[in-house]
Write an enzyme that holds these catalytic residues in place. Structure first.
Site, PDB file in Angstrom:
ATOM      1  N   HIS A 225     -41.957  22.940  41.441  1.00  0.00           N
ATOM      2  CA  HIS A 225     -41.966  21.572  41.996  1.00  0.00           C
ATOM      3  C   HIS A 225     -40.689  20.847  41.591  1.00  0.00           C
ATOM      4  CE1 HIS A 225     -44.192  17.849  43.351  1.00  0.00           C
ATOM      5  NE2 HIS A 225     -43.097  17.353  42.790  1.00  0.00           N
TER       6      HIS A 225
ATOM      7  N   HIS B 121     -37.166  18.172  43.142  1.00  0.00           N
ATOM      8  CA  HIS B 121     -36.577  17.308  44.183  1.00  0.00           C
ATOM      9  C   HIS B 121     -35.061  17.495  44.136  1.00  0.00           C
ATOM     10  CE1 HIS B 121     -40.278  14.980  45.083  1.00  0.00           C
ATOM     11  NE2 HIS B 121     -40.580  15.393  43.861  1.00  0.00           N
TER      12      HIS B 121
ATOM     13  N   GLN C 218     -41.814  10.792  51.591  1.00  0.00           N
ATOM     14  CA  GLN C 218     -41.795   9.972  50.359  1.00  0.00           C
ATOM     15  C   GLN C 218     -42.362   8.568  50.566  1.00  0.00           C
ATOM     16  OE1 GLN C 218     -39.802  10.321  46.854  1.00  0.00           O
ATOM     17  NE2 GLN C 218     -41.524   8.918  46.777  1.00  0.00           N
TER      18      GLN C 218
ATOM     19  N   HIS D 222     -47.847  15.878  47.002  1.00  0.00           N
ATOM     20  CA  HIS D 222     -47.953  14.989  45.848  1.00  0.00           C
ATOM     21  C   HIS D 222     -49.323  14.341  45.981  1.00  0.00           C
ATOM     22  CE1 HIS D 222     -43.664  15.602  45.719  1.00  0.00           C
ATOM     23  NE2 HIS D 222     -43.538  14.847  44.636  1.00  0.00           N
TER      24      HIS D 222
ATOM     25  N   GLU E 176     -50.923  10.915  42.105  1.00  0.00           N
ATOM     26  CA  GLU E 176     -49.970  10.704  41.012  1.00  0.00           C
ATOM     27  C   GLU E 176     -50.133   9.270  40.511  1.00  0.00           C
ATOM     28  OE1 GLU E 176     -45.845  11.376  41.900  1.00  0.00           O
ATOM     29  OE2 GLU E 176     -45.257  11.323  39.795  1.00  0.00           O
TER      30      GLU E 176
ATOM     31  N   ASP F  90     -39.733  18.923  38.407  1.00  0.00           N
ATOM     32  CA  ASP F  90     -39.846  17.703  39.217  1.00  0.00           C
ATOM     33  C   ASP F  90     -38.501  16.989  39.355  1.00  0.00           C
ATOM     34  OD1 ASP F  90     -41.099  15.869  40.846  1.00  0.00           O
ATOM     35  OD2 ASP F  90     -42.216  14.860  39.266  1.00  0.00           O
TER      36      ASP F  90
HETATM   37 FE   FE2 Z   1     -42.453  15.275  42.764  1.00  0.00          FE
END
Ligand code: FE2
Length: 424
Positions: free
Chosen positions: A56, A58, A151, A209, A212, A308
């Site tokens: 995971h 970005h 996002q 996601h 979270e 992440d």
């Molecule tokens: Fe993430």
């Protein structure tokens, strides 16, 4: 043979093992192989593992630290706001250069596969195009799997669904989502339905996601599990983060985990990020905010760890070191039994290989000749020392070397060199 590694220790505990590599694949594994090779490496009892995998990440935001400013509070919401400020300023060239630099770091750390989410809410799809280019460029040395990530919310952002479909058409392979960020719980559930039906129709994997937050009533994972079961997506769906599970009622979790297991839903925890971003509204006691890793594993659910973020709007630290990630996960989850520490090593190697669906991963004959030789005797020592990656091998060729860690002492009556390994 092209290359034979002699006297390796393996993650499953076997010792004194030779590994022969030919034509980019593992040709043979066993003690004292009677084979000649163009090149030999004496592992001298060191651990040889299949490469690390970051389940995971970005990559579109990585190494953007300070652009256009730093995250003053260090919170998740300021990070999202800051990413919103940075997005219109992104250029394809700069993004590609940062991503390539990060992939260099990853390879040097023995990370040869990364699942990266890529934000598709920018109508230009600038980051998608950039990372598809990077994926192609790094393919000889690193497997980059991309997730179309809305996002700003699939339903909150009016063009997100159309953009997500465009990204998939361009070559992004996995369907992402962010149900807890939609306007309402109901919209979150609706976004999951839409995305899972699209994935089922297209034969794609899903990695959302999910939950979270520290809100114990954030239960989007239940809906994700329901649609996975309903649509027959068994083994192809992952819930990332799942931090609300840390705060959920125990009775509810005792019902949830068997349902996840039944549907074959995997989980990805991001220990460095979860421990720093969650629990921010708490005074004391302060929650840890990582999902229930040992309980998920005990329920038979695949759990991987992800990095992440590295030096981006959400996190100013990190250096592509999955052993650092495993070490943090181990501590946060109090996974200190021998078996649990091994499970933490699997969470950055074998388990994410299954979640990503990587072909030819492992140490068996016929697998890709992708290996890392560590300056450690076993997986637990590797995590303890965040051991140097002596050799990183991709398709049978050495792609990175690092020196073993040692210090030179000038102490009266003490050894001149130490290496932090237990001497017996
Ligand atoms: Fe993430």
């Amino acid at each position: 043979m092209d290359l034979v590694i002699r006297n390796a220790s393996l993650p499953d505990g076997r010792q004194g093992i030779d590994i022969a590599l030919e034509a980019g694949r593992i040709a043979a594994v066993g003690p004292a192989l009677p084979l000649n090779a163009h090149q030999e490496i004496d592992a001298a009892g060191d651990l040889v593992t299949p490469p690390f995998i970051d389940a995971h990440f970005h990559l579109d935001a990585a190494l953007s630290h300070g652009l256009p400013r730093v995250n003053r509070s260090g919170t998740l919401l300021e990070g999202i706001a800051l990413w919103g400020e940075l997005k219109p300023l992104l250029t394809q060239d700069a993004l590609i250069q940062r991503a390539l630099q990060y992939c260099d770091w990853a390879v040097a750390r023995g990370v040869l596969a990364i699942r990266s989410h890529v934000d598709i809410c920018d109508d230009r799809l600038l980051a998608v195009e950039a990372l598809l280019q990077v994926k192609q460029q790094v393919a000889p040395y690193l497997d980059l799997q991309l997730v179309a990530f809305p996002q700003d919310g699939l339903l909150r952002c009016p063009t997100a669904l159309a953009n997500l479909k465009r990204a998939i058409a361009l070559g992004v392979e996995v369907v992402g989502g962010i149900p807890h960020f939609e306007r309402t719980m109901a919209d979150g559930a609706e976004s999951i339905r839409i995305l899972c039906e699209f994935a089922a129709e297209q034969g794609l994997r899903v990695d959302m996601h999910c939950d979270e937050s520290d809100d114990p009533l954030s239960r989007q994972i239940e809906t994700l599990t329901y649609h996975t079961q309903r649509l027959g997506l068994h083994g192809r769906v992952t819930g990332s983060h799942l931090t609300s599970m840390h705060s959920m009622d125990n009775y509810y979790v005792s019902k949830l985990l068997p349902l996840m297991r039944e549907a074959g839903v995997a989980a990805i925890a991001n220990p460095l990020i979860n421990i720093t971003l969650q629990g921010r509204h708490d005074t004391y006691p302060k929650r840890r905010g990582m999902t229930r890793v040992p309980e998920l594993i005990a329920a038979g659910i695949d759990v991987a760890f992800g990095h992440d973020c590295v030096m981006d709007p959400w996190y100013s630290l990190g250096s592509a070191d999955m052993l650092e990630v495993a070490q943090m996960g181990l501590h946060v989850a109090q996974m200190t039994s021998q078996e649990a520490m091994h499970a933490c090593f699997l969470a950055i190697t074998e388990t994410p290989a299954r979640i990503l669906g990587l072909e030819g991963y492992g140490l068996a004959p016929g697998c890709h000749a992708d290996l890392v030789i560590l300056d450690a005797a076993n997986p637990i020592e590797a995590i303890r020392l965040r051991a140097a990656r002596r050799y990183v091998i991709r398709r049978g060729k050495i792609v990175s070397r690092s020196p073993a860690a040692h210090a030179t002492l000038t102490l009266p009556g003490r050894p001149a060199q130490i290496d932090f390994r237990l001497q017996r």
